[in-house]
Write a protein that holds these residues in place. Structure first.
Motif, PDB file in Angstrom:
ATOM      1  N   VAL A   1       0.871  -1.169   0.000  1.00  0.00           N
ATOM      2  CA  VAL A   1       0.000   0.000   0.000  1.00  0.00           C
ATOM      3  C   VAL A   1       0.914   1.226   0.000  1.00  0.00           C
ATOM      4  N   GLY A   2       0.821   2.027  -1.035  1.00  0.00           N
ATOM      5  CA  GLY A   2       1.636   3.228  -1.127  1.00  0.00           C
ATOM      6  C   GLY A   2       0.791   4.473  -0.996  1.00  0.00           C
ATOM      7  N   VAL A   3       1.370   5.506  -0.412  1.00  0.00           N
ATOM      8  CA  VAL A   3       0.713   6.806  -0.302  1.00  0.00           C
ATOM      9  C   VAL A   3       1.625   7.826  -0.972  1.00  0.00           C
ATOM     10  N   LEU A   4       1.087   8.530  -1.959  1.00  0.00           N
ATOM     11  CA  LEU A   4       1.879   9.483  -2.723  1.00  0.00           C
ATOM     12  C   LEU A   4       1.168  10.825  -2.788  1.00  0.00           C
ATOM     13  N   SER A   5       1.967  11.874  -2.880  1.00  0.00           N
ATOM     14  CA  SER A   5       1.455  13.213  -3.134  1.00  0.00           C
ATOM     15  C   SER A   5       1.897  13.616  -4.534  1.00  0.00           C
ATOM     16  N   LEU A   6       0.950  13.992  -5.373  1.00  0.00           N
ATOM     17  CA  LEU A   6       1.229  14.334  -6.758  1.00  0.00           C
ATOM     18  C   LEU A   6       0.925  15.806  -6.989  1.00  0.00           C
ATOM     19  N   GLY A   7       1.914  16.553  -7.482  1.00  0.00           N
ATOM     20  CA  GLY A   7       1.788  18.002  -7.598  1.00  0.00           C
ATOM     21  C   GLY A   7       1.594  18.502  -9.015  1.00  0.00           C
ATOM     22  N   ARG A   8       1.540  19.834  -9.153  1.00  0.00           N
ATOM     23  CA  ARG A   8       1.240  20.467 -10.431  1.00  0.00           C
ATOM     24  C   ARG A   8       2.380  20.372 -11.434  1.00  0.00           C
ATOM     25  N   GLY A   9       3.559  19.984 -10.983  1.00  0.00           N
ATOM     26  CA  GLY A   9       4.688  19.864 -11.888  1.00  0.00           C
ATOM     27  C   GLY A   9       4.631  18.653 -12.786  1.00  0.00           C
TER      28      GLY A   9
END
Length: 266
Positions: A149-157
């Motif tokens: 189970v992975g938790v990622l933050s994905l940004g505008r870049g």
């Protein structure tokens, strides 16, 4: 009067043209009323569609202004470090992260820590895609059965359409997560992608989007494997459990190839 005369008189009466009544009063001037109605209708349409345009633009493209105008923070700058610290703090408050850290079945680690920093900088996922406005947060919890189970933050870049993470970047992230999961069940602990199938079900929003913090949950698990092939599946979900993307990958050890074993911590 004879019969012929009666018939002629009846025919004349049948073909009589009705008299029209004419009035000597001046006709009403309808032009002012028509112009008033036309002006009112035009103003109403402008207000209606103008308001709808503003509302829809703010709903679907809420960060198009900052996305196109504000520059991305410089890699390693104090601004970026501050953003990453804020992402770490926000992630720690997520219910899924709290539950995983409290579950003894899972072991937490950060991907790619087994590769030296100077080498990571020259790789795509652990190097190019890393950053506060790209993949700003990336933690994986590995269960004893090998599922993750992975938790990622994905940004505008890493957006394609403003506010929406690029589908190609998502494919790369899922490909590596699936491969990492499959490698753990192969004796060589290394493999290459033979096939990757993806079903994009909903847009994945960047973390500046008002309706999403940008954190997604990436789940992977192996469905079958041999000594030279592993088949794994994955889903990407939002914080509320909505499935945004599904994928399945086949990873193989090509015959005649000698693949170096991947280091621990990949």
């Amino acid at each position: 009067m004879n019969v012929c005369g009666l018939r002629l008189s009846a025919r004349l009466r049948a073909h009589q043209v009705p008299l029209r009544r004419f009035s000597t009063a001046a006709p009403k001037d309808r032009k002012p009323f028509f112009a008033l109605r036309l002006t009112f209708a035009t103003v109403a349409h402008v207000l209606l569609w103008g308001t709808a345009g503003v509302v829809l633009t703010n709903y679907f493209l809420p960060i198009s202004g900052p996305l196109l105008k504000d520059p991305l923070p410089i890699r390693g700058s104090p601004e970026e470090k501050k953003t990453i610290e804020e992402l770490e703090a926000s992630a720690s408050k997520l219910p899924i992260v709290k539950a995983l850290r409290a579950d003894p079945e899972y072991k937490e680690h950060r991907p790619w820590t087994g590769i030296p920093e100077e080498e990571r900088q020259h790789r795509y996922t652990p190097g190019v895609l890393q950053g506060a406005e790209k993949i700003g947060y990336n933690k994986v919890w590995v269960k004893r059965d090998g599922s993750t189970v992975g938790v990622l933050s994905l940004g505008r870049g890493i957006c394609g359409f403003p506010g929406v993470v690029h589908g190609g970047v998502l494919a790369t992230i899922v490909d590596e997560a699936l491969g990492r999961t499959a490698m753990h069940v192969l004796p060589t602990r290394n493999a290459v992608t033979a096939r990757l199938s993806i079903n994009y079900r909903r847009p994945v929003h960047a973390h500046l989007y008002p309706k999403s913090s940008g954190f997604v949950i990436l789940r992977t698990w192996v469905i079958e494997h041999t000594d030279r092939k592993g088949v794994a599946k994955a889903t990407i979900e939002d914080e509320f459990g909505n499935i945004l993307m599904e994928a399945e990958g086949i990873f193989v050890v090509p015959r005649g190839w000698s693949l170096a074993e991947m280091p621990k911590g990949i």
